[in-house]
Design a protein around this motif. Structure first.
Motif, PDB file in Angstrom:
ATOM      1  N   ILE A 158       0.258  -1.384   0.036  1.00  0.00           N
ATOM      2  CA  ILE A 158       0.110  -0.004  -0.564  1.00  0.00           C
ATOM      3  C   ILE A 158       0.753   1.389   0.468  1.00  0.00           C
ATOM      4  O   ILE A 158       1.833   0.760   0.457  1.00  0.00           O
ATOM      5  N   ASN A 159       0.445   2.475   0.302  1.00  0.00           N
ATOM      6  CA  ASN A 159       1.097   4.265  -0.522  1.00  0.00           C
ATOM      7  C   ASN A 159       2.061   3.720   1.069  1.00  0.00           C
ATOM      8  O   ASN A 159       1.728   3.250   2.158  1.00  0.00           O
ATOM      9  N   ASP A 160       3.652   4.547   0.269  1.00  0.00           N
ATOM     10  CA  ASP A 160       3.973   4.467   1.782  1.00  0.00           C
ATOM     11  C   ASP A 160       4.253   5.546   2.978  1.00  0.00           C
ATOM     12  O   ASP A 160       4.083   5.432   4.033  1.00  0.00           O
ATOM     13  N   GLU A 161       3.289   6.265   2.311  1.00  0.00           N
ATOM     14  CA  GLU A 161       3.075   6.945   3.287  1.00  0.00           C
ATOM     15  C   GLU A 161       1.577   6.649   4.549  1.00  0.00           C
ATOM     16  O   GLU A 161       2.070   6.900   5.840  1.00  0.00           O
ATOM     17  N   VAL A 162       0.840   6.387   3.786  1.00  0.00           N
ATOM     18  CA  VAL A 162      -0.461   5.362   4.905  1.00  0.00           C
ATOM     19  C   VAL A 162       0.505   4.520   5.501  1.00  0.00           C
ATOM     20  O   VAL A 162      -0.315   4.193   6.870  1.00  0.00           O
ATOM     21  N   CYS A 163       1.209   3.409   4.807  1.00  0.00           N
ATOM     22  CA  CYS A 163       1.806   2.213   5.800  1.00  0.00           C
ATOM     23  C   CYS A 163       2.800   2.560   6.936  1.00  0.00           C
ATOM     24  O   CYS A 163       3.111   2.519   8.256  1.00  0.00           O
ATOM     25  N   GLU A 164       3.356   4.027   6.846  1.00  0.00           N
ATOM     26  CA  GLU A 164       4.537   4.426   7.978  1.00  0.00           C
ATOM     27  C   GLU A 164       3.072   4.612   9.016  1.00  0.00           C
ATOM     28  O   GLU A 164       4.137   4.665  10.534  1.00  0.00           O
ATOM     29  N   LYS A 165       2.321   6.173   8.314  1.00  0.00           N
ATOM     30  CA  LYS A 165       1.777   6.066   9.638  1.00  0.00           C
ATOM     31  C   LYS A 165       0.989   5.679  10.201  1.00  0.00           C
ATOM     32  O   LYS A 165       0.370   5.222  11.941  1.00  0.00           O
ATOM     33  N   ALA A 166       0.370   4.329   9.574  1.00  0.00           N
ATOM     34  CA  ALA A 166      -0.334   3.183  10.719  1.00  0.00           C
ATOM     35  C   ALA A 166       0.775   2.346  11.116  1.00  0.00           C
ATOM     36  O   ALA A 166       0.723   1.936  12.778  1.00  0.00           O
TER      37      ALA A 166
END
Length: 273
Positions: free
Chosen positions: A243-251
């Protein structure tokens, strides 16, 4: 004629056959279905209905389901709801048994024309019958389109309980997407987890929307977010779904924060002893 796309000659051929009135050349169900399909494919629905009514007037000819469903498919293609229901009613009044395919055409047409109440009435009529999955998918899509997502959730939960092993990725894509867009995030997460348990792999973009919307939700408390995301993110990693890197990092940041607070709590607890 149909292969050559000479749909304009279909009625001429029919008239010629009837004019000959030969016992050796008589149209049958295959003849009529082929002619009706050609007219419907050309979207000559008026001509198709003219032929359909002529067939009905032939009292010696027994109308089969294929003729009715061919006309219903033609009506579906161009969104003719009233005409489709007229053919369906003819079918029922002539004691021709409707099949799953017949009802699926109606369900798809109700979805196409946004007839939520008719769709639900059809679902209730067939509640105790085992219909094919495209039928239920169309019903769910109609509910979601009409912003009646709670009804869609109710139907899906009932379907999951009765036919869990038969459900496929299409129906999961439909219900999870509908729940996400309507803000029913707990249901979206629950259904995502159900799919994971049953080995269903949805469209990758859906997972990203689920995770992203959970992260930004103000209605869902942080503990529930961590609980859902912990399971979903681990599953995505195991399956290699990106999934999107930014979304994954926030999770991951949210989950790491949860682990930090847990460790801090345990240290305090141990210190008290």
């Amino acid at each position: 004629l149909i292969q050559c796309e000479r749909y304009d000659l279909i009625m001429d051929v029919y008239e010629k056959i009837k004019k000959e009135n030969s016992k050796y050349i008589q149209p049958n169900t295959i003849t009529y279905v082929t002619m009706l399909k050609g007219l419907c494919k050309a979207q000559c629905i008026d001509q198709a209905f003219k032929l359909y009514k002529m067939i009905k007037e032939e009292k010696a000819f027994a109308m089969k389901e294929a003729i009715y469903t061919t006309m219903m498919c033609g009506c579906y293609t161009i969104g003719k709801l009233n005409e489709c229901e007229e053919v369906y009613n003819d079918m029922i009044s002539n004691n021709v048994k409707a099949t799953e395919f017949t009802y699926s055409i109606l369900a798809k047409l109700y979805k196409k024309t946004g007839k939520y109440k008719k769709s639900i009435d059809l679902y209730e009529l067939l509640r105790n019958k085992k219909m094919d999955l495209p039928f239920y998918t169309s019903i769910l899509q109609t509910c979601i389109k009409a912003k009646q997502v709670k009804k869609a959730i109710e139907i899906f939960e009932s379907l999951h309980k009765a036919r869990r092993s038969e459900l496929n990725k299409v129906i999961y894509n439909t219900i999870v997407s509908g729940c996400v867009y309507s803000g029913h995030l707990s249901s979206a997460c629950t259904f995502t987890l159900w799919g994971m348990e049953d080995g269903i792999v949805m469209v990758e973009g859906i997972y990203e929307r689920v995770v992203s919307n959970v992260l930004t939700s103000r209605a869902m408390n942080v503990y529930l977010k961590r609980n859902y995301l912990g399971l979903i993110v681990r599953y995505l990693a195991e399956k290699g779904i990106v999934i999107n890197d930014e979304v994954c990092e926030k999770a991951k940041k949210l989950l790491n924060s949860a682990q930090y607070h847990k460790t801090k709590y345990e240290r305090r607890k141990n210190a008290n002893y």
